[in-house]
Design a protein around this motif. Sequence first.
Motif, PDB file in Angstrom:
ATOM      1  N   PRO A  13       0.535  -1.025  -0.455  1.00  0.00           N
ATOM      2  CA  PRO A  13       0.283  -0.097  -0.126  1.00  0.00           C
ATOM      3  C   PRO A  13       1.325   1.091   0.332  1.00  0.00           C
ATOM      4  CG  PRO A  13       0.727  -0.682   1.902  1.00  0.00           C
ATOM      5  CD  PRO A  13       0.556  -2.103   1.875  1.00  0.00           C
ATOM      6  N   LEU A  14       0.761   1.898  -0.827  1.00  0.00           N
ATOM      7  CA  LEU A  14       1.081   3.734  -0.816  1.00  0.00           C
ATOM      8  C   LEU A  14       0.148   4.771  -0.648  1.00  0.00           C
ATOM      9  CD1 LEU A  14       3.188   4.763  -1.447  1.00  0.00           C
ATOM     10  CD2 LEU A  14       4.038   4.435  -3.385  1.00  0.00           C
ATOM     11  N   ASP A  15      -0.847   4.703   0.806  1.00  0.00           N
ATOM     12  CA  ASP A  15      -1.284   5.888   0.436  1.00  0.00           C
ATOM     13  C   ASP A  15      -1.362   7.018   0.452  1.00  0.00           C
ATOM     14  OD1 ASP A  15      -3.759   6.135   1.557  1.00  0.00           O
ATOM     15  OD2 ASP A  15      -4.078   5.482   3.594  1.00  0.00           O
ATOM     16  N   ARG A  16      -1.555   7.402  -0.958  1.00  0.00           N
ATOM     17  CA  ARG A  16      -1.308   8.906  -1.191  1.00  0.00           C
ATOM     18  C   ARG A  16      -2.181   8.852  -2.519  1.00  0.00           C
ATOM     19  NH1 ARG A  16       4.881  10.701   0.431  1.00  0.00           N
ATOM     20  NH2 ARG A  16       5.533   9.056   1.578  1.00  0.00           N
ATOM     21  N   ALA A  17      -2.552  10.057  -2.370  1.00  0.00           N
ATOM     22  CA  ALA A  17      -2.871  10.714  -3.715  1.00  0.00           C
ATOM     23  C   ALA A  17      -1.671  11.129  -4.744  1.00  0.00           C
ATOM     24  CB  ALA A  17      -4.310  11.398  -3.903  1.00  0.00           C
ATOM     25  N   ASN A  18      -2.177  11.606  -5.590  1.00  0.00           N
ATOM     26  CA  ASN A  18      -1.354  12.126  -6.931  1.00  0.00           C
ATOM     27  C   ASN A  18       0.032  11.853  -6.800  1.00  0.00           C
ATOM     28  OD1 ASN A  18      -4.288  14.519  -7.519  1.00  0.00           O
ATOM     29  ND2 ASN A  18      -3.268  14.710  -5.731  1.00  0.00           N
ATOM     30  N   ILE A  19       0.689  10.939  -7.296  1.00  0.00           N
ATOM     31  CA  ILE A  19       1.298  10.444  -6.976  1.00  0.00           C
ATOM     32  C   ILE A  19       2.517  10.977  -8.526  1.00  0.00           C
ATOM     33  CG2 ILE A  19       3.179   9.255  -6.934  1.00  0.00           C
ATOM     34  CD1 ILE A  19       1.288   7.164  -4.643  1.00  0.00           C
ATOM     35  N   ASP A  20       3.095  11.872  -8.905  1.00  0.00           N
ATOM     36  CA  ASP A  20       3.875  12.429  -9.837  1.00  0.00           C
ATOM     37  C   ASP A  20       4.752  11.573 -10.405  1.00  0.00           C
ATOM     38  OD1 ASP A  20       5.750  13.655  -8.708  1.00  0.00           O
ATOM     39  OD2 ASP A  20       4.865  15.907  -8.128  1.00  0.00           O
ATOM     40  N   THR A  21       5.609  11.782 -11.250  1.00  0.00           N
ATOM     41  CA  THR A  21       6.511  10.247 -12.407  1.00  0.00           C
ATOM     42  C   THR A  21       7.545  10.989 -11.896  1.00  0.00           C
ATOM     43  OG1 THR A  21       6.790  12.421 -14.049  1.00  0.00           O
ATOM     44  CG2 THR A  21       5.649  10.153 -14.058  1.00  0.00           C
ATOM     45  N   ASP A  22       8.369  12.320 -11.048  1.00  0.00           N
ATOM     46  CA  ASP A  22       8.905  12.505 -10.441  1.00  0.00           C
ATOM     47  C   ASP A  22       9.167  11.554  -8.792  1.00  0.00           C
ATOM     48  OD1 ASP A  22      11.614  14.847 -10.395  1.00  0.00           O
ATOM     49  OD2 ASP A  22      11.053  15.991  -8.736  1.00  0.00           O
ATOM     50  N   ALA A  23       8.254  12.060  -8.467  1.00  0.00           N
ATOM     51  CA  ALA A  23       8.088  11.182  -7.532  1.00  0.00           C
ATOM     52  C   ALA A  23       8.862   9.931  -7.598  1.00  0.00           C
ATOM     53  CB  ALA A  23       7.195  10.890  -6.200  1.00  0.00           C
ATOM     54  N   ILE A  24       8.441   9.472  -8.455  1.00  0.00           N
ATOM     55  CA  ILE A  24       8.601   8.196  -8.369  1.00  0.00           C
ATOM     56  C   ILE A  24       9.667   7.390  -9.111  1.00  0.00           C
ATOM     57  CG2 ILE A  24       8.094   5.497 -10.072  1.00  0.00           C
ATOM     58  CD1 ILE A  24       5.640   6.840 -10.760  1.00  0.00           C
ATOM     59  N   ILE A  25      10.120   8.338 -10.116  1.00  0.00           N
ATOM     60  CA  ILE A  25      11.571   8.259 -10.338  1.00  0.00           C
ATOM     61  C   ILE A  25      11.840   9.179 -11.022  1.00  0.00           C
ATOM     62  CG2 ILE A  25      11.103   8.400 -13.410  1.00  0.00           C
ATOM     63  CD1 ILE A  25      14.230   6.494 -10.750  1.00  0.00           C
ATOM     64  N   PRO A  26      13.281  10.287  -9.798  1.00  0.00           N
ATOM     65  CA  PRO A  26      13.651  11.330  -9.416  1.00  0.00           C
ATOM     66  C   PRO A  26      14.341  11.951 -10.900  1.00  0.00           C
ATOM     67  CG  PRO A  26      13.859  10.324  -7.466  1.00  0.00           C
ATOM     68  CD  PRO A  26      13.141   9.488  -8.285  1.00  0.00           C
ATOM     69  N   LYS A  27      13.948  13.431 -11.544  1.00  0.00           N
ATOM     70  CA  LYS A  27      14.753  13.748 -12.301  1.00  0.00           C
ATOM     71  C   LYS A  27      16.355  14.017 -12.763  1.00  0.00           C
ATOM     72  CE  LYS A  27      14.986  18.167 -10.450  1.00  0.00           C
ATOM     73  NZ  LYS A  27      14.462  18.243  -9.632  1.00  0.00           N
ATOM     74  N   GLN A  28      17.439  13.266 -11.029  1.00  0.00           N
ATOM     75  CA  GLN A  28      19.057  13.269 -12.272  1.00  0.00           C
ATOM     76  C   GLN A  28      18.926  11.761 -12.254  1.00  0.00           C
ATOM     77  OE1 GLN A  28      16.675  14.010  -8.578  1.00  0.00           O
ATOM     78  NE2 GLN A  28      18.129  12.772  -7.369  1.00  0.00           N
ATOM     79  N   PHE A  29      17.962  10.853 -11.939  1.00  0.00           N
ATOM     80  CA  PHE A  29      18.837   9.414 -12.236  1.00  0.00           C
ATOM     81  C   PHE A  29      17.826   9.222 -13.874  1.00  0.00           C
ATOM     82  CE2 PHE A  29      17.807   9.898  -8.063  1.00  0.00           C
ATOM     83  CZ  PHE A  29      18.569   8.926  -7.813  1.00  0.00           C
ATOM     84  N   GLN A 144      -5.588  -4.406   7.865  1.00  0.00           N
ATOM     85  CA  GLN A 144      -5.441  -5.430   8.365  1.00  0.00           C
ATOM     86  C   GLN A 144      -4.601  -7.015   8.567  1.00  0.00           C
ATOM     87  OE1 GLN A 144      -9.649  -6.638   8.187  1.00  0.00           O
ATOM     88  NE2 GLN A 144      -9.972  -8.404   9.244  1.00  0.00           N
ATOM     89  N   TYR A 145      -3.981  -6.968   7.143  1.00  0.00           N
ATOM     90  CA  TYR A 145      -3.483  -8.145   6.726  1.00  0.00           C
ATOM     91  C   TYR A 145      -1.929  -7.629   6.515  1.00  0.00           C
ATOM     92  CZ  TYR A 145      -7.536 -10.951   7.168  1.00  0.00           C
ATOM     93  OH  TYR A 145      -8.647 -11.253   7.821  1.00  0.00           O
ATOM     94  N   ASP A 146      -0.992  -8.247   6.842  1.00  0.00           N
ATOM     95  CA  ASP A 146       0.184  -7.547   5.690  1.00  0.00           C
ATOM     96  C   ASP A 146       1.365  -8.106   5.326  1.00  0.00           C
ATOM     97  OD1 ASP A 146       1.373  -9.184   7.288  1.00  0.00           O
ATOM     98  OD2 ASP A 146       2.481  -8.210   8.680  1.00  0.00           O
ATOM     99  N   ASP A 147       0.155  -9.745   4.674  1.00  0.00           N
ATOM    100  CA  ASP A 147       0.493 -10.441   3.590  1.00  0.00           C
ATOM    101  C   ASP A 147      -0.767 -10.601   2.741  1.00  0.00           C
ATOM    102  OD1 ASP A 147      -1.208 -11.339   5.365  1.00  0.00           O
ATOM    103  OD2 ASP A 147      -0.240 -13.345   5.083  1.00  0.00           O
ATOM    104  N   LEU A 148      -1.006  -9.691   2.489  1.00  0.00           N
ATOM    105  CA  LEU A 148      -2.391  -9.572   1.162  1.00  0.00           C
ATOM    106  C   LEU A 148      -1.763  -9.550  -0.117  1.00  0.00           C
ATOM    107  CD1 LEU A 148      -5.137  -9.083   1.410  1.00  0.00           C
ATOM    108  CD2 LEU A 148      -4.906  -6.684   0.735  1.00  0.00           C
TER     109      LEU A 148
END
Length: 218
Positions: A13-29, A144-148
């Motif tokens: 789970p990544l409980d966030r909205a509006n996850i942009d591509t710079d967060a997914i892979i920052p520009k320096q890479f 509830q379950y960390d092995d879902l």
Amino acid sequence: MQPFVTHTGIVVPLDRANIDTDAIIPKQFLTSIYKTGFGPNLFDEWRYLDRGAPGMDNSKRPLNMEFSLNQPQYKEATILLARENFGCGSSREHAVWALTDYGFRAVISSSYSDIFYNNCFKNGFLPIRLTPEQIETLFQLTAQYDDLEIAIDLPNQSVTAVRKGETLTDAFIFEIDEFRKHCLIQGFDDISLTLEHADEIRAYEAKRAERAPWIFKD
């Protein structure tokens, strides 16, 4: 491209909205046009406590243990669960490359940026749209379950939450374009899809060479 027919895997789970591509892979890479090598820097600014740069030894960097990808129960996760508007921001295809290089096969969200959504299919990565209510159900189950696990059946366009062989939800049905579905199941990217017509292309070029031989002179 690896075909996608069915897949069952741990969901992180990544409980966030509006996850942009710079967060997914920052520009320096964004220093390579190859599709591999980006996984260690996926969500770099959230996974590590220092600032990352190309060429760093990630095994020696301090981890942010509060970030879900760093928690041991999600070490083998292959499905990402997020809130709405996943993949917004710039059009970098590297974002999908980073997700697939890390080991993810699919992401589940209620909505996506159009460019990111299109890039997913070009790389054999499945972006699943569910309703906000269904997304909330899955988040509650991950709490509830960390092995879902999530069982994805692409031919039947269904998603089911399971744990230790037990089905926890009814099948959630998602929509997908039939042509994109066909390409994923067959493992076709743009190049391999074109090569399916290699014989017709060669026949066309042979006829063209007969009609206009001067074009083919060295």
